[in-house]
Design an enzyme around this catalytic site. Structure first.
Site, PDB file in Angstrom:
ATOM      1  N   GLY B  31     -26.965   5.634   8.126  1.00  0.00           N
ATOM      2  CA  GLY B  31     -26.949   5.253   9.535  1.00  0.00           C
ATOM      3  C   GLY B  31     -28.023   4.252   9.914  1.00  0.00           C
ATOM      4  O   GLY B  31     -27.980   3.682  10.994  1.00  0.00           O
ATOM      5  N   CYS B 240       5.573   8.441  16.223  1.00  0.00           N
ATOM      6  CA  CYS B 240       5.906   7.094  15.777  1.00  0.00           C
ATOM      7  C   CYS B 240       7.417   6.886  15.867  1.00  0.00           C
ATOM      8  O   CYS B 240       8.196   7.733  15.437  1.00  0.00           O
ATOM      9  CB  CYS B 240       5.429   6.890  14.338  1.00  0.00           C
ATOM     10  N   CYS B 243       8.665   6.326  11.945  1.00  0.00           N
ATOM     11  CA  CYS B 243       8.574   7.353  10.917  1.00  0.00           C
ATOM     12  C   CYS B 243       8.374   8.759  11.482  1.00  0.00           C
ATOM     13  O   CYS B 243       8.218   9.715  10.736  1.00  0.00           O
ATOM     14  CB  CYS B 243       7.456   7.025   9.925  1.00  0.00           C
ATOM     15  N   CYS B 265       3.132   3.457  14.099  1.00  0.00           N
ATOM     16  CA  CYS B 265       1.867   3.688  13.424  1.00  0.00           C
ATOM     17  C   CYS B 265       1.132   2.361  13.296  1.00  0.00           C
ATOM     18  O   CYS B 265       1.742   1.345  12.935  1.00  0.00           O
ATOM     19  CB  CYS B 265       2.090   4.215  12.008  1.00  0.00           C
ATOM     20  N   CYS B 271       2.930   4.408   7.484  1.00  0.00           N
ATOM     21  CA  CYS B 271       4.255   4.436   8.097  1.00  0.00           C
ATOM     22  C   CYS B 271       5.333   4.153   7.047  1.00  0.00           C
ATOM     23  O   CYS B 271       6.323   4.869   6.943  1.00  0.00           O
ATOM     24  CB  CYS B 271       4.318   3.396   9.209  1.00  0.00           C
TER      25      CYS B 271
END
Lengths: 261, 287
Positions: B31, B240, B243, B265, B271
Site C-alpha cells: 500500500g 447479464c 449470459c 458483463c 461472459c
C-alpha cells in the site's frame, strides 16, 4: 482528577526563544498556565506575540527553551515530542483558533464535516453519532441547524469564526490557543463572539491563551495578562491590575492609546 | 515476430531493474507508494504508461499476456497495448483469464477468480487517495507517515450528508493491512472485495505521477466505511442479458432510440465463457 494535578501547571513555558536570523522573534519567555486559567498576551504588531503562540502550539520550532504540557501521562516537553505525538495532542488536548477562519476551516467541506473532522481523526466511525455531535455544537455556537450541510464559504465572517470555534472545541480540548479570534469582525459581531467565548470557557473550564492587540477582548476574557514589546515580556499581572494600573511605560502607552467613544 | 530494434519488452535492462527494485519495495510495504523514475513511453499519459512499465519489467519470454480495458479484451486501449507487447516482446497472448500469467488491466478486476502465480497490473491515473482533499504533496506524505487519515472519512461523511449514502462508486479508498490508505485505481467498488486475500500478486503503476505500489498475495484489504453506513459492493440490479450471470459487474448499453437498453458483463472473457458453456440471457439468442 487528584489533588496533586490541581496544583500542577497545565502548561509551563520555560525560557522560550525564537530568532529569525539575527532578528528576535521572541526571547526569554517563561510563564505557567494553570488549569481553568485564561491568559491574554497583548502587544503591538511585530512584538512577537504570534511567534510565541506558534512556538507554543508546535507550528514553529523554537530555538531555545521548553514547553511542558501536562499530558495524560504526566508533564512532557512538547518541543522534544515526535511529530506524531504532537499531532495527536493537537487534535485531542489542544485547539487552535486562527485569526482568519479560512486558515482553520476547510472551505469546501460542509459545516457538519468541518466539525466532524476532529472526531473522525480520533477514530469516530458512526455517521449518525458524528452528525448528532456536529449539530449539537452548531447549536452551541448559535448556527442554525439547517445550515449543517452548507459549506463555510456561504457563511458570514462571524459565522465562519463561530464554526471554527465549534470545530476546535468538539473534542473537548484542555487548552485552546487563540490568535486574534475577533480580528476582522465588526463590533457587534465581536461582542456576540466574545460573549459566546466567555460562556464556553466558563462552562467547559477551558484553559486558553489569547493573543490579541484588542485590550477590550482581554478585559472580558483573560484572568491574567502578559504585555510584550520587541520580543520580550515587559509586564505581567492580573488583567484588571495591568489595565487599571499599568507600571511599564509601554503598557501605559498601550492603555492610553485606546480610543474612548 | 519480435522487433529486433528494441530490447525485450521495449525498456532497457537497467530501467527494468530500477522498476523491479521499486516493485520489491512496494511488495515489502503493501500500500505504500514507491517513487520511481518513470520513463517516456511511446503512448500518451493516461493510456497506461505506468501499467505498461510494470508489465515490461515483469514479462519473461514464457509469459502469456492478457490486456483488458474496462473488462473488455477488444477495446482500443487493450488492443494497442497487447499489440505493443507482441511486437516488442514477442510473448504469447490470450483473452482467457485462466490461461494468462500476467494481466494488465484498466479499471476492472476480472470476474473469473485469479490463482496463485498470476500477476495483475493496474493502470493508475492518480495514486494519491488524499489528493482532492489535501492539495499539498508534502502534507499528504506526512499524513501517510503519521497515519493521519481522519480526512478520508470526511470525504465519505460529505457523501452521506449530500446524497444520503456513500456515493463514491469507483476508486473507493481502502486500508491495507491496517496501515496505509490506498487508491485502488478507478475500479468499480464492486471489485473492492476482490482486492483482499487475492492469490495473485497485484501491482499498481502510475506513469505520470511516477509511483508504484503493490498488494502481495493474500493481503488483507478493507474498504473504508461508517458503522451505520457499511461498505456495499454495488452493481446494476440486473442479470447479464447475454449470459444470464447475476454475479458479474454489468455495463449498461443503449440499443435503440426508444430507451431500449441491455445490461452485459463488462468482463468479455467471463461472459464469453459462460455463453460457451450454454448459459443464455434475455437477449442472448439474438445477439
Amino acid at each position: 482528577m487528584n489533588a496533586l494535578s490541581q496544583h500542577r501547571p497545565l502548561l509551563s513555558v520555560q525560557h522560550l526563544g525564537k530568532h529569525y536570523g539575527p532578528r528576535i522573534g521572541c526571547t526569554e519567555i517563561s510563564f505557567d498556565l494553570y488549569p481553568g486559567e485564561v491568559m491574554g498576551i497583548v502587544g503591538e504588531s511585530g512584538s512577537g506575540k504570534s511567534t510565541l503562540l506558534s512556538c507554543m502550539a508546535g507550528h514553529l520550532v523554537p530555538d531555545a527553551g521548553r514547553v511542558v504540557f501536562d499530558t495524560a501521562l504526566g508533564p512532557r516537553d512538547t518541543v522534544q515530542m515526535s511529530e506524531a505525538e504532537r499531532r495527536r495532542m493537537a487534535r485531542t488536548d489542544w485547539a487552535f483558533v486562527h485569526q482568519n477562519p479560512r486558515d482553520g476551516l476547510r472551505m469546501g467541506v460542509s459545516a457538519g464535516g468541518n466539525v466532524g473532522e476532529r472526531l473522525m481523526a480520533i477514530g469516530a466511525r458512526h455517521y449518525g453519532a458524528i452528525r448528532a455531535t456536529a449539530a449539537d455544537w452548531l447549536g452551541r455556537v448559535e448556527i442554525a441547524a439547517d445550515r449543517i450541510d452548507d459549506a463555510p464559504r456561504a457563511f458570514s465572517g462571524g459565522m465562519q469564526q463561530r464554526l471554527q470555534i465549534a470545530r476546535n472545541l468538539v473534542t473537548a480540548p484542555r487548552l485552546v490557543f487563540m490568535d486574534e479570534p475577533t480580528g476582522g469582525l465588526d463590533v457587534s459581531v465581536q461582542a456576540r463572539l466574545l460573549d459566546l467565548l466567555r460562556g464556553l470557557v466558563r462552562q467547559m473550564g477551558l484553559s486558553a491563551i489569547i493573543v490579541t492587540h484588542d485590550l477590550a477582548v482581554v478585559r472580558l476574557l483573560a484572568d491574567r495578562l502578559m504585555v510584550m514589546k520587541d520580543g520580550r515580556v515587559v509586564e505581567t499581572g492580573l488583567t484588571d491590575q495591568v489595565l487599571d494600573d499599568p507600571q511599564h511605560a509601554y503598557t501605559q502607552l498601550l492603555v492610553s492609546s485606546v480610543l474612548q467613544v | 515476430m519480435t522487433d529486433q530494434a528494441y530490447n525485450f519488452a521495449y525498456l532497457d535492462e537497467q530501467t527494468k531493474r530500477m522498476i523491479r527494485r521499486a516493485i520489491l519495495k512496494g511488495v515489502a510495504v503493501p500500500g505504500y507508494q514507491v517513487p520511481f523514475a518513470s520513463r517516456e513511453m511511446p503512448m500518451p499519459y493516461g493510456w497506461g504508461t505506468g501499467g505498461v512499465q510494470l508489465t515490461a519489467a515483469c514479462l519473461t519470454p514464457d509469459d502469456r499476456l492478457k490486456v483488458i480495458d474496462q473488462g473488455a479484451d477488444d477495446t482500443t486501449n487493450a488492443v494497442s497495448i497487447r499489440k505493443f507487447f507482441q511486437r516488442v516482446a514477442g510473448v504469447a497472448v490470450t483473452e482467457a483469464t485462466t490461461e494468462a500469467t500476467l494481466i494488465q488491466t484498466r479499471h476492472r478486476i476480472p470476474d473469473t477468480p485469479l490463482r496463485v502465480g498470476q500477476i495483475l497490473v493496474y493502470q493508475v491515473p492518480i495514486p494519491e487517495p488524499l489528493r482532492f482533499l489535501e492539495p499539498r504533496e508534502a502534507e499528504t506524505r506526512k499524513m501517510h507517515e503519521l497515519e493521519d487519515y481522519g480526512l478520508m472519512h470526511v470525504k465519505l461523511y460529505e457523501d452521506i450528508a449530500r446524497h444520503g449514502q456513500i456515493a463514491t462508486a469507483y476508486a473507493y479508498p481502502v486500508k491495507v493491512e491496517g496501515r496505509y490508505v490506498m487508491d485502488p485505481s478507478p475500479i468499480p467498488k464492486f471489485d473492492n472485495p476482490k482486492l483482499s486475500g487475492s492469490p495473485a500478486l497485484q501491482l499498481f503503476g502510475a506513469g505520470r505521477e511516477q509511483r508504484i505500489y503493490a498488494l502481495p498475495p493474500f493481503t488483507h484489504v478493507v474498504s473504508l466505511d461508517f458503522e451505520d453506513h457499511p461498505f456495499v459492493a454495488s452493481k446494476a440490479d440486473h442479470a447479464c442479458d447475454l449470459c444470464a450471470a447475476t454475479d458479474s459487474y454489468l455495463d449498461e448499453v443503449i440499443i435503440d432510440d426508444d430507451g431500449g437498453r441491455m445490461f452485459v458483463c463488462s468482463d468479455t472473457d467471463y461472459c464469453g465463457g459462460r455463453r460457451a458453456a450454454g448459459y443464455v440471457g434475455r437477449l442472448g439468442g439474438q445477439a
